[in-house]
Scaffold this motif. Structure first.
Motif, PDB file in Angstrom:
ATOM      1  N   PHE A  50      -3.485 -12.906  12.994  1.00 49.65           N
ATOM      2  CA  PHE A  50      -3.459 -11.798  13.944  1.00 49.65           C
ATOM      3  C   PHE A  50      -4.046 -10.540  13.319  1.00 49.65           C
ATOM      4  O   PHE A  50      -4.025 -10.385  12.095  1.00 49.65           O
ATOM      5  N   SER A  51      -4.494  -9.658  14.178  1.00 49.17           N
ATOM      6  CA  SER A  51      -5.059  -8.400  13.701  1.00 49.17           C
ATOM      7  C   SER A  51      -3.991  -7.596  12.955  1.00 49.17           C
ATOM      8  O   SER A  51      -2.838  -7.530  13.386  1.00 49.17           O
ATOM      9  N   GLY A  52      -4.375  -7.036  11.840  1.00 49.32           N
ATOM     10  CA  GLY A  52      -3.460  -6.177  11.085  1.00 49.32           C
ATOM     11  C   GLY A  52      -2.493  -6.912  10.176  1.00 49.32           C
ATOM     12  O   GLY A  52      -1.636  -6.313   9.540  1.00 49.32           O
ATOM     13  N   SER A  53      -2.627  -8.252  10.101  1.00 49.16           N
ATOM     14  CA  SER A  53      -1.655  -8.999   9.291  1.00 49.16           C
ATOM     15  C   SER A  53      -1.963  -8.945   7.797  1.00 49.16           C
ATOM     16  O   SER A  53      -1.107  -9.280   6.978  1.00 49.16           O
ATOM     17  N   GLY A  54      -3.158  -8.561   7.431  1.00 45.59           N
ATOM     18  CA  GLY A  54      -3.464  -8.433   6.000  1.00 45.59           C
ATOM     19  C   GLY A  54      -4.609  -9.316   5.531  1.00 45.59           C
ATOM     20  O   GLY A  54      -4.761  -9.572   4.339  1.00 45.59           O
ATOM     21  N   LYS A  55      -5.463  -9.769   6.459  1.00 44.64           N
ATOM     22  CA  LYS A  55      -6.552 -10.683   6.097  1.00 44.64           C
ATOM     23  C   LYS A  55      -7.594 -10.000   5.204  1.00 44.64           C
ATOM     24  O   LYS A  55      -8.008 -10.540   4.191  1.00 44.64           O
ATOM     25  N   THR A  56      -7.990  -8.789   5.599  1.00 48.00           N
ATOM     26  CA  THR A  56      -8.981  -8.063   4.798  1.00 48.00           C
ATOM     27  C   THR A  56      -8.400  -7.708   3.431  1.00 48.00           C
ATOM     28  O   THR A  56      -9.083  -7.779   2.412  1.00 48.00           O
ATOM     29  N   THR A  57      -7.125  -7.354   3.424  1.00 48.07           N
ATOM     30  CA  THR A  57      -6.451  -7.059   2.161  1.00 48.07           C
ATOM     31  C   THR A  57      -6.537  -8.276   1.238  1.00 48.07           C
ATOM     32  O   THR A  57      -6.867  -8.155   0.055  1.00 48.07           O
TER      33      THR A  57
ATOM     34  N   ILE B 133       2.598  -5.526   2.680  1.00 46.20           N
ATOM     35  CA  ILE B 133       1.629  -6.199   3.550  1.00 46.20           C
ATOM     36  C   ILE B 133       1.691  -7.719   3.357  1.00 46.20           C
ATOM     37  O   ILE B 133       1.848  -8.460   4.323  1.00 46.20           O
TER      38      ILE B 133
ATOM     39  N   TYR C 100       0.866  -1.187   0.000  1.00 46.43           N
ATOM     40  CA  TYR C 100       0.000   0.000   0.000  1.00 46.43           C
ATOM     41  C   TYR C 100       0.897   1.229   0.000  1.00 46.43           C
ATOM     42  O   TYR C 100       1.891   1.261   0.733  1.00 46.43           O
ATOM     43  N   ASN C 101       0.543   2.221  -0.747  1.00 45.44           N
ATOM     44  CA  ASN C 101       1.230   3.524  -0.719  1.00 45.44           C
ATOM     45  C   ASN C 101       2.755   3.394  -0.744  1.00 45.44           C
ATOM     46  O   ASN C 101       3.465   3.983   0.062  1.00 45.44           O
TER      47      ASN C 101
ATOM     48  N   GLU D 156     -14.221 -12.232   8.909  1.00 37.35           N
ATOM     49  CA  GLU D 156     -14.635 -12.171  10.314  1.00 37.35           C
ATOM     50  C   GLU D 156     -16.116 -11.790  10.416  1.00 37.35           C
ATOM     51  O   GLU D 156     -16.456 -10.755  10.995  1.00 37.35           O
TER      52      GLU D 156
ATOM     53  N   GLN E 142     -16.278  -7.370   6.951  1.00 27.06           N
ATOM     54  CA  GLN E 142     -16.000  -7.164   8.369  1.00 27.06           C
ATOM     55  C   GLN E 142     -16.735  -5.925   8.891  1.00 27.06           C
ATOM     56  O   GLN E 142     -17.204  -5.885  10.007  1.00 27.06           O
TER      57      GLN E 142
END
Ligand SMILES: Nc1ncnc2c1ncn2[C@@H]1O[C@H](COP(=O)(O)OP(=O)(O)OP(=O)(O)O)[C@@H](O)[C@H]1O
Ligand SMILES: [Mg+2]
Length: 283
Positions: free
Chosen positions: A42-49, A23, A13-14, A163, A84
Motif C-alpha cells: 500500500f501507499s506510504g507503507s515504506g516501500k521506497t524507504t 516505518i 524517521y525523526n 514503481e 519512483q
C-alpha cells in the motif's frame, strides 16, 4: 547463493520521545542471484524507504543490509535503481543524464564505446528524438523512461525498481516490462521490483512478497509464481496458475486493507448530502 540479504531491519524517521516514526520492523529477506522478486504494498507503507536502504541511500536504524555478503555502506553502480521520482539531473540533457551513469560504471571504456552505449539505451526507451532535451522539457512518462534507460545502461548486477512504470500508458508500460525482462533474462541479473500492480508483479516476478501496512510494516508471506518463462501476456488471463496466484494475493491484500480500516482510530464523518447538492448550478 543469496546476493542480497536484509536482516532484522528496523527503520524509524525523526525518532523523538513523542514521535516514534517507526516505518519498518523485523524485515528479513533473502534474494538469490538471478531471482526476480516483487514487493507489493500500500501507499506510504515504506516501500521506497526499503529500496533506499538496499540502494545504500539510507541506513537502517537497526539490522543490516548485505550485498554479496558485504554490508551496504553507500550507493554503487552494481545496483542500478529506477527511482519512483525519476531523479534526473535537471541541468543535463537526456544524453548527458545517461552518459554520467555510464562514465561511472565503465570509466575505462573508450569515448566511442560510451557514445554507442548511451545512444543504444536512449533508443531502447524510444527517446531518440528527445536526446538533447532537458528533463523539464519532457513529460512524466518520458522522464521515467530516461530513468529506466539510465539504470539499465550501467549493466548493474542487481536492478532495483521503485514503481518504475507507474507514470506510463499501458502500451509503453508493456514494452518496458518486456525490455526489463529481456535484459534480466539474457544478462542473468537479479531484480527487485516494487509495484502496486499485482498483475505486473505476476507477469514479471518469480516470487511476490506483500509489505504489510505500517507503522512498523513487516513483510507478509511469499507467493511463488509458478508460470513458465517466457510468459505470454495475452494468454496469461486464461492460465489457471495465474488466476490462482492472483486470487491468493488479492485476497491477502484485501484482508489487510480491511484490518487496516477496522484498526483505524480516525473517525470520518460523512457530510450530509441534501438532494439539492446534486443539482448543478440550477437557478
Ligand atoms: N525522509 C523522511 N523523513 C520522515 N518521514 C519519511 C521520510 N521519507 C518517508 N517518510 C515517511 O515514511 C513512510 C513511508 O514512506 P515511503 O516513501 O517509504 O512509502 P512508500 O510505500 O514508498 O509509499 P508510496 O507507495 O506512496 O510511494 C511515510 O509515512 C512517509 O511519510
Ligand atoms: Mg514509494
Amino acid at each position: 547463493m543469496a546476493i542480497l540479504e536484509l536482516k532484522n531491519i528496523y527503520k524509524t524517521y525523526n525518532h523523538t520521545k513523542e514521535y516514534k516514526g517507526e516505518i519498518l520492523d523485523n524485515i528479513n529477506l533473502s534474494i538469490e542471484e538471478g531471482e526476480f522478486v516483487a514487493i507489493v504494498g500500500f501507499s506510504g507503507s515504506g516501500k521506497t524507504t526499503l529500496v533506499n536502504m538496499v540502494n545504500g541511500l539510507l541506513k537502517p536504524t537497526e539490522g543490516e543490509v548485505l550485498f554479496k555478503q558485504k554490508p551496504v555502506t553507500g550507493t554503487s553502480h552494481e545496483r542500478g535503481v529506477i527511482f519512483q521520482n525519476y531523479s534526473l539531473l535537471p541541468w543535463l540533457t537526456v544524453y548527458q543524464n545517461i552518459d554520467v551513469a555510464i562514465q561511472q560504471a565503465f570509466p575505462k571504456a573508450s569515448k566511442q564505446e560510451k557514445d554507442v552505449r548511451v545512444k543504444e539505451h536512449i533508443e531502447m526507451v524510444g527517446l531518440t528524438h528527445a536526446t538533447n532535451k532537458r528533463p523539464k522539457e519532457l513529460s512524466g512518462g518520458m522522464r521515467q523512461r530516461v530513468s529506466v534507460a539510465r539504470a539499465l545502461s550501467m549493466n548493474p548486477e542487481m536492478i532495483i525498481m521503485d514503481e518504475p512504470l507507474g507514470a506510463l500508458d499501458a502500451l509503453t508500460r508493456g514494452n518496458l516490462q518486456d525490455e526489463i525482462l529481456r535484459i534480466w533474462e539474457t544478462s542473468k541479473r537479479t531484480a527487485l521490483l516494487i509495484t502496486n500492480d499485482v498483475d505486473e508483479a505476476i507477469y514479471m516476478a518469480d516470487r511476490i512478497i506483500p509489505l504489510n501496512p505500517g507503522p512498523k510494516a513487516t513483510l507478509g508471506p511469499e507467493f511463488k509464481v509458478n508460470i513458465e518463462r517466457p510468459r505470454d501476456k495475452t494468454s496469461l488471463n486464461d492460465n489457471p496458475e495465474y488466476k490462482k496466484t492472483r486470487n491468493q494475493i488479492m485476497e491477502y491484500l484485501m484482508d489487510l486493507g480491511e484490518q487496516q480500516a477496522a484498526q483505524s482510530t480516525v473517525e470520518y464523518e460523512l457530510p450530509e448530502i441534501q438532494p439539492k447538492d446534486f443539482r448543478w448550478h440550477s437557478k
